[in-house]
Write an enzyme that holds these catalytic residues in place. Structure first.
Site, PDB file in Angstrom:
ATOM      1  N   SER A 110       0.823  -1.205   0.000  1.00 11.64           N
ATOM      2  CA  SER A 110       0.000   0.000   0.000  1.00 11.64           C
ATOM      3  C   SER A 110       0.863   1.263   0.000  1.00 11.64           C
ATOM      4  CB  SER A 110      -0.973  -0.041   1.189  1.00 11.64           C
ATOM      5  OG  SER A 110      -2.035   0.849   1.008  1.00 11.64           O
TER       6      SER A 110
ATOM      7  N   ASP B 203      -5.813  -3.591  -2.216  1.00  3.07           N
ATOM      8  CA  ASP B 203      -4.741  -3.216  -1.297  1.00  3.07           C
ATOM      9  C   ASP B 203      -3.944  -4.406  -0.752  1.00  3.07           C
ATOM     10  OD1 ASP B 203      -3.438  -2.230   1.236  1.00  3.07           O
ATOM     11  OD2 ASP B 203      -4.528  -0.404   0.701  1.00  3.07           O
TER      12      ASP B 203
END
Length: 293
Positions: free
Chosen positions: A49, A163
Site C-alpha cells: 500500500s 490493497d
C-alpha cells in the site's frame, strides 16, 4: 529470515520493508532519510500500500521530488485529487493520484529500477496475496493502494487486485535478501496508543471538515464508539492488518523495527506530510541507536 552474517562496519546493507498505512506512510520517507544519514545502504525494498508507493518511488532515485510534492499539498490540492465514482463498490476511481505522481516522476518498469523492488497486492478472485516485481511501477502501486470500498480495484485478465495490506501489510518475507544484510522494517500501523486517542479524534474531525458533502454523509464524524459505514470498514481492515502484521513479525522477525502507533496520525492526514516525515526520521534514529547499543 534475518541474515546470520554480520555486516561490514561502516557499510551496513539493508533490506527494507515498508508497511501499509495511508498518510502515516509519509513516515517511511523520514525513516529512509535517517537510515541513509546513518551510513546504511538500502539494497532492496518491499512494500504494501503506502509502503509500496514510497518504496517504489525511492527505487526510482527520485524520492526527493515526491517529498517536495507531498509537503506542498494543501486541502484544496488534496480535494482536487478526489475522483468520485458512481459505482456501488467504491467511492473513488483512484486515477487522479496516479496521474499526479506520473507527472512528477515518470513511470518505469520495475525490472529497470536501480534496486530490487516488489509491491504487495491482494487478488480477490483467487483470495491470495500477489507479489508484483515486474511491469509498470505505477500499475503495481495502483494495485497495492486500492483500499477496498474506497478506491476501485485494478482489474487484469484474470485477477481483481486490491490493497496489499489485506493479505501482507508488512511483507518481511518478500523482500530480496543478500548475505550480511540487515532486515529493517517500518510499521506505521502498529497497535494504537490509547494515550493519543483524543488527538486522533481531532485529526479525524479536521479531515471530515474538508470533505465534500457527499463524502461527509458516507464518512460521518464518530466518537470512536459509534458505528457507521466508514468506521465499521476501517475497524475491520485495521483489525485484519494488526493480526497479519503480528503473524509476519513472529515468522520473520526483523533486525531493526520502527513502530508507529496506528492512532499517532490519521490515515487521511495527507496535508501533514512534514510532521509525519519528521516522526519517521526521529523513530528510525531511536531504533538504530537501540540496535547499535
Amino acid at each position: 529470515m534475518p541474515s546470520q552474517e554480520s555486516p561490514r562496519p561502516g557499510h551496513r546493507r539493508v533490506a527494507l520493508v515498508l508497511s501499509s498505512g495511508g498518510a502515516r506512510g509519509y513516515a517511511h520517507i523520514g525513516a529512509i532519510e535517517a537510515l541513509e544519514a546513518a551510513g546504511y545502504e538500502i539494497t532492496s525494498v518491499a512494500g504494501a500500500s503506502m509502503g509500496a508507493l514510497v518504496g517504489g518511488l525511492y527505487c526510482t532515485g527520485q524520492l526527493g521530488k515526491y517529498r517536495e510534492w507531498a509537503e506542498s499539498l494543501t486541502t484544496a490540492k488534496i480535494l482536487s485529487l478526489y475522483d468520485p465514482s458512481v459505482s456501488f463498490s467504491h467511492i473513488m476511481k483512484g486515477e487522479r493520484i496516479i496521474n499526479a505522481l506520473a507527472s512528477i516522476i515518470p513511470d518505469q518498469r520495475i525490472e529497470t529500477l536501480r534496486l530490487p523492488f516488489c509491491a504487495i497486492a491482494t487478488d480477490l478472485l483467487h483470495q491470495q496475496e500477489v507479489v508484483i516485481d515486474r511491469g509498470s511501477l505505477y500499475a503495481a502501486i495502483r494495485a497495492s493502494i486500492a483500499i477496498p470500498t474506497y478506491y476501485s480495484p485494478l482489474r487484469t485478465k484474470d485477477m481483481l487486485l486490491v490493497d496489499g495490506g489485506v493479505t501482507n501489510p508488512l511483507p518481511l518475507n518478500r523482500v530480496r535478501r543478500t548475505a550480511g544484510d540487515l532486515l529493517v522494517a517500518v510499521n506505521v500501523s502498529a497497535p494504537a496508543d490509547e494515550g493519543i486517542n483524543e488527538k486522533r479524534q481531532r485529526a479525524i474531525s479536521r479531515h471530515r471538515n474538508t470533505l465534500p458533502p457527499l463524502l461527509k454523509k458516507i464518512m460521518p464524524h464518530t466518537d470512536g464508539k459509534t458505528l457507521n459505514y466508514y468506521s465499521l470498514i476501517t475497524r475491520t481492515i485495521n483489525t485484519q492488518i494488526q493480526r497479519n502484521t503480528a503473524l509476519s513479525l513472529r515468522l520473520t522477525p526483523p533486525d531493526v523495527l520502527v513502530s508507529i502507533p496506528m492512532n499517532r496520525f490519521d490515515g487521511a492526514d495527507y496535508d501533514h506530510a512534514e510532521k509525519i516525515i519528521r516522526e519517521g526520521r526521529v523513530r528510525m534514529r531511536a531504533a538504530l541507536k537501540a540496535f547499535q547499543g
